[in-house]
Design a protein around this motif. Structure first.
Motif, PDB file in Angstrom:
ATOM      1  N   GLY A   1       0.779  -1.233   0.000  1.00 19.95           N
ATOM      2  CA  GLY A   1       0.000   0.000   0.000  1.00 19.95           C
ATOM      3  C   GLY A   1       0.807   1.277   0.000  1.00 19.95           C
ATOM      4  O   GLY A   1       0.233   2.369   0.121  1.00 19.95           O
ATOM      5  N   ARG A   2       2.115   1.164  -0.177  1.00 19.41           N
ATOM      6  CA  ARG A   2       2.980   2.341  -0.189  1.00 19.41           C
ATOM      7  C   ARG A   2       3.915   2.288  -1.388  1.00 19.41           C
ATOM      8  O   ARG A   2       4.170   1.222  -1.941  1.00 19.41           O
ATOM      9  N   THR A   3       4.432   3.448  -1.765  1.00 16.18           N
ATOM     10  CA  THR A   3       5.315   3.526  -2.924  1.00 16.18           C
ATOM     11  C   THR A   3       6.746   3.712  -2.458  1.00 16.18           C
ATOM     12  O   THR A   3       7.084   4.727  -1.838  1.00 16.18           O
ATOM     13  N   PHE A   4       7.591   2.731  -2.766  1.00 16.29           N
ATOM     14  CA  PHE A   4       8.995   2.761  -2.363  1.00 16.29           C
ATOM     15  C   PHE A   4       9.884   3.119  -3.548  1.00 16.29           C
ATOM     16  O   PHE A   4       9.743   2.549  -4.641  1.00 16.29           O
ATOM     17  N   LEU A   5      10.787   4.059  -3.314  1.00 16.49           N
ATOM     18  CA  LEU A   5      11.765   4.389  -4.338  1.00 16.49           C
ATOM     19  C   LEU A   5      12.768   3.247  -4.462  1.00 16.49           C
ATOM     20  O   LEU A   5      13.186   2.661  -3.457  1.00 16.49           O
ATOM     21  N   VAL A   6      13.148   2.916  -5.680  1.00 18.19           N
ATOM     22  CA  VAL A   6      14.156   1.884  -5.916  1.00 18.19           C
ATOM     23  C   VAL A   6      15.204   2.426  -6.874  1.00 18.19           C
ATOM     24  O   VAL A   6      14.944   3.351  -7.649  1.00 18.19           O
ATOM     25  N   ASN A   7      16.388   1.845  -6.806  1.00 18.26           N
ATOM     26  CA  ASN A   7      17.459   2.186  -7.742  1.00 18.26           C
ATOM     27  C   ASN A   7      18.331   0.957  -7.946  1.00 18.26           C
ATOM     28  O   ASN A   7      18.008  -0.129  -7.469  1.00 18.26           O
ATOM     29  N   ASP A   8      19.443   1.132  -8.636  1.00 17.42           N
ATOM     30  CA  ASP A   8      20.294  -0.020  -8.958  1.00 17.42           C
ATOM     31  C   ASP A   8      21.071  -0.546  -7.760  1.00 17.42           C
ATOM     32  O   ASP A   8      21.782  -1.549  -7.882  1.00 17.42           O
ATOM     33  N   ASP A   9      20.944   0.112  -6.607  1.00 22.33           N
ATOM     34  CA  ASP A   9      21.672  -0.325  -5.409  1.00 22.33           C
ATOM     35  C   ASP A   9      20.852  -1.249  -4.524  1.00 22.33           C
ATOM     36  O   ASP A   9      21.369  -1.757  -3.520  1.00 22.33           O
ATOM     37  N   VAL A  10      19.573  -1.453  -4.869  1.00 18.12           N
ATOM     38  CA  VAL A  10      18.703  -2.236  -3.987  1.00 18.12           C
ATOM     39  C   VAL A  10      17.872  -3.222  -4.791  1.00 18.12           C
ATOM     40  O   VAL A  10      17.595  -3.022  -5.976  1.00 18.12           O
TER      41      VAL A  10
ATOM     42  N   ARG B   1      10.287   9.467   3.593  1.00 17.12           N
ATOM     43  CA  ARG B   1       9.138   9.730   2.735  1.00 17.12           C
ATOM     44  C   ARG B   1       7.845   9.152   3.306  1.00 17.12           C
ATOM     45  O   ARG B   1       6.779   9.739   3.152  1.00 17.12           O
ATOM     46  N   LEU B   2       7.945   7.992   3.935  1.00 17.90           N
ATOM     47  CA  LEU B   2       6.744   7.198   4.213  1.00 17.90           C
ATOM     48  C   LEU B   2       6.320   7.140   5.674  1.00 17.90           C
ATOM     49  O   LEU B   2       5.198   6.734   5.960  1.00 17.90           O
ATOM     50  N   LEU B   3       7.205   7.500   6.589  1.00 17.40           N
ATOM     51  CA  LEU B   3       6.865   7.395   8.004  1.00 17.40           C
ATOM     52  C   LEU B   3       6.678   8.780   8.614  1.00 17.40           C
ATOM     53  O   LEU B   3       7.468   9.697   8.355  1.00 17.40           O
ATOM     54  N   ALA B   4       5.661   8.918   9.431  1.00 14.78           N
ATOM     55  CA  ALA B   4       5.449  10.179  10.142  1.00 14.78           C
ATOM     56  C   ALA B   4       6.626  10.470  11.057  1.00 14.78           C
ATOM     57  O   ALA B   4       7.010  11.624  11.261  1.00 14.78           O
ATOM     58  N   LEU B   5       7.219   9.411  11.620  1.00 20.23           N
ATOM     59  CA  LEU B   5       8.394   9.538  12.472  1.00 20.23           C
ATOM     60  C   LEU B   5       9.490   8.628  11.896  1.00 20.23           C
ATOM     61  O   LEU B   5       9.560   7.439  12.245  1.00 20.23           O
TER      62      LEU B   5
ATOM     63  N   ALA C   1      17.039   3.013   1.926  1.00 20.01           N
ATOM     64  CA  ALA C   1      16.035   2.679   2.941  1.00 20.01           C
ATOM     65  C   ALA C   1      15.712   3.888   3.815  1.00 20.01           C
ATOM     66  O   ALA C   1      14.538   4.144   4.136  1.00 20.01           O
ATOM     67  N   GLN C   2      16.729   4.640   4.196  1.00 18.37           N
ATOM     68  CA  GLN C   2      16.498   5.837   5.011  1.00 18.37           C
ATOM     69  C   GLN C   2      15.689   6.873   4.236  1.00 18.37           C
ATOM     70  O   GLN C   2      14.820   7.540   4.800  1.00 18.37           O
ATOM     71  N   GLN C   3      15.966   6.995   2.951  1.00 20.02           N
ATOM     72  CA  GLN C   3      15.194   7.920   2.119  1.00 20.02           C
ATOM     73  C   GLN C   3      13.727   7.505   2.084  1.00 20.02           C
ATOM     74  O   GLN C   3      12.827   8.353   2.205  1.00 20.02           O
ATOM     75  N   ASN C   4      13.467   6.215   1.967  1.00 16.37           N
ATOM     76  CA  ASN C   4      12.081   5.738   1.980  1.00 16.37           C
ATOM     77  C   ASN C   4      11.423   5.967   3.336  1.00 16.37           C
ATOM     78  O   ASN C   4      10.236   6.307   3.405  1.00 16.37           O
TER      79      ASN C   4
ATOM     80  N   ILE D   1       9.892  -0.771   7.105  1.00 15.25           N
ATOM     81  CA  ILE D   1       9.070   0.442   7.076  1.00 15.25           C
ATOM     82  C   ILE D   1       7.586   0.081   7.086  1.00 15.25           C
ATOM     83  O   ILE D   1       6.778   0.748   7.754  1.00 15.25           O
ATOM     84  N   SER D   2       7.215  -0.980   6.381  1.00 12.65           N
ATOM     85  CA  SER D   2       5.812  -1.405   6.390  1.00 12.65           C
ATOM     86  C   SER D   2       5.378  -1.826   7.788  1.00 12.65           C
ATOM     87  O   SER D   2       4.282  -1.480   8.244  1.00 12.65           O
ATOM     88  N   ILE D   3       6.256  -2.551   8.483  1.00 11.17           N
ATOM     89  CA  ILE D   3       5.933  -2.972   9.849  1.00 11.17           C
ATOM     90  C   ILE D   3       5.816  -1.747  10.764  1.00 11.17           C
ATOM     91  O   ILE D   3       4.877  -1.637  11.562  1.00 11.17           O
ATOM     92  N   ALA D   4       6.767  -0.819  10.642  1.00 10.76           N
ATOM     93  CA  ALA D   4       6.743   0.385  11.483  1.00 10.76           C
ATOM     94  C   ALA D   4       5.489   1.219  11.230  1.00 10.76           C
ATOM     95  O   ALA D   4       4.917   1.796  12.163  1.00 10.76           O
TER      96      ALA D   4
END
Length: 284
Positions: free
Chosen positions: A78-87, A162-166, A156-159, A132-135
């Motif tokens: 239910g969330r949009t995660f940024l991805v790149n060639d490092d993950v 973006r996605l967590l209130a905290l 992961a920190q960038q996501n 992040i989904s669990i949090a």
């Protein structure tokens, strides 16, 4: 040429895809910046003013690059995660792993002696999709996410931001499995590299943009599964749980390893296609 014909022509070249027509629809929607449902409604219409970006992206898909890496993001739980060639781009099947963690965690939290927030460790976190989904679903829990790749941790920190209130709800740690981990946890979860080495190298050769380190699970794909099961008890509270994603062909060996390591209440969760995908058990 109609939109349908345009998409069918592109789809015929996506030989490595299980869903070639859907891939073509998604790429056209992305190039036009419209929902894919609008593309489906346009199928009988003439294909006019098709952006050059569609053909560029179709060529990348033809060469084996995933839809997620082409677009730069992936929907997960239910969330949009940024991805790149490092993950590793998170797969939908991994949502079953999140469900298993939430189920196990809710059972732990409901026990009579539960007097503190649950602590969860996500090994090999990659994009941070699982942690992040669990949090996000259980903000009271304490989540630690680790990865050997510093670039993956940056993603992961960038996501998380973006996605967590905290965003600090997830603590990110650089660690080769348990080497940099301190303390004990109620749940240890992981979607580790589990593709056999020769197959992983072939996937990269075929154009996959996922990093080899996120795919290569050793000669038979089981190196990380074996290591996690063997070491996990040192980092678990009493009655702690380990939950691991793997290839369906690896589940029977994993179950045997859990039993040998002293785990009980061993369970298997199936993915959306009905294949055994997640195995786990309780220790102590």
């Amino acid at each position: 040429m109609t939109v349908r014909e345009l998409l069918l022509e592109a789809a015929r070249t996506f030989s490595g895809s299980d869903t070639p027509f859907l891939d073509a629809v998604i790429l056209l929607a992305h190039s036009l910046d419209v929902p894919k449902e609008k593309i489906l409604a346009m199928l009988p219409e003439e294909a006019c003013d098709v952006p050059a970006s569609f053909f560029e992206m179709a060529d990348r898909r033809r060469r084996g690059e995933s839809i997620a890496h082409i677009r730069g993001f992936r929907e997960f739980y239910g969330r949009t995660f940024l991805v790149n060639d490092d993950v590793l781009s998170p797969r939908q099947d991994t949502e079953i792993l999140v469900e298993a963690v939430l189920e196990a965690g809710d059972m732990c939290a409901s026990m009579p002696n539960a007097s503190r927030p649950l602590k969860v460790l996500d090994l090999c976190t990659g994009t941070g999709a699982v942690a992040i989904s669990i949090a996000a679903e259980r903000p009271a829990w304490h989540i630690t996410a680790s990865d050997i790749s510093l670039k993956a941790l940056e993603a992961a920190q960038q996501n998380a931001h973006r996605l967590l209130a905290l965003p600090s709800a997830v603590e990110f740690v650089a660690s080769d499995l348990f080497s940099g981990i301190l303390g004990q946890f109620d749940i240890i979860v992981s979607n580790p590299p589990y593709v056999p080495r020769a197959q992983a190298e072939q996937l990269i050769s075929d154009g996959w943009k996922d990093p080899l380190v996120a795919l290569d699970g050793g000669i038979d794909g089981m190196d990380f599964v074996r290591a996690i099961i063997a070491q996990a008890s040192e980092f678990l509270y009493k009655n702690g749980v380990v939950l691991l994603e793997m290839d369906p062909s690896q589940v029977s060996e994993a179950v045997a390893l859990f039993k040998q390591a002293g785990f009980c209440e061993i369970r298997i969760w199936k993915d959306l296609a009905g294949r055994e995908r997640v195995a786990g058990g309780r220790y102590g």
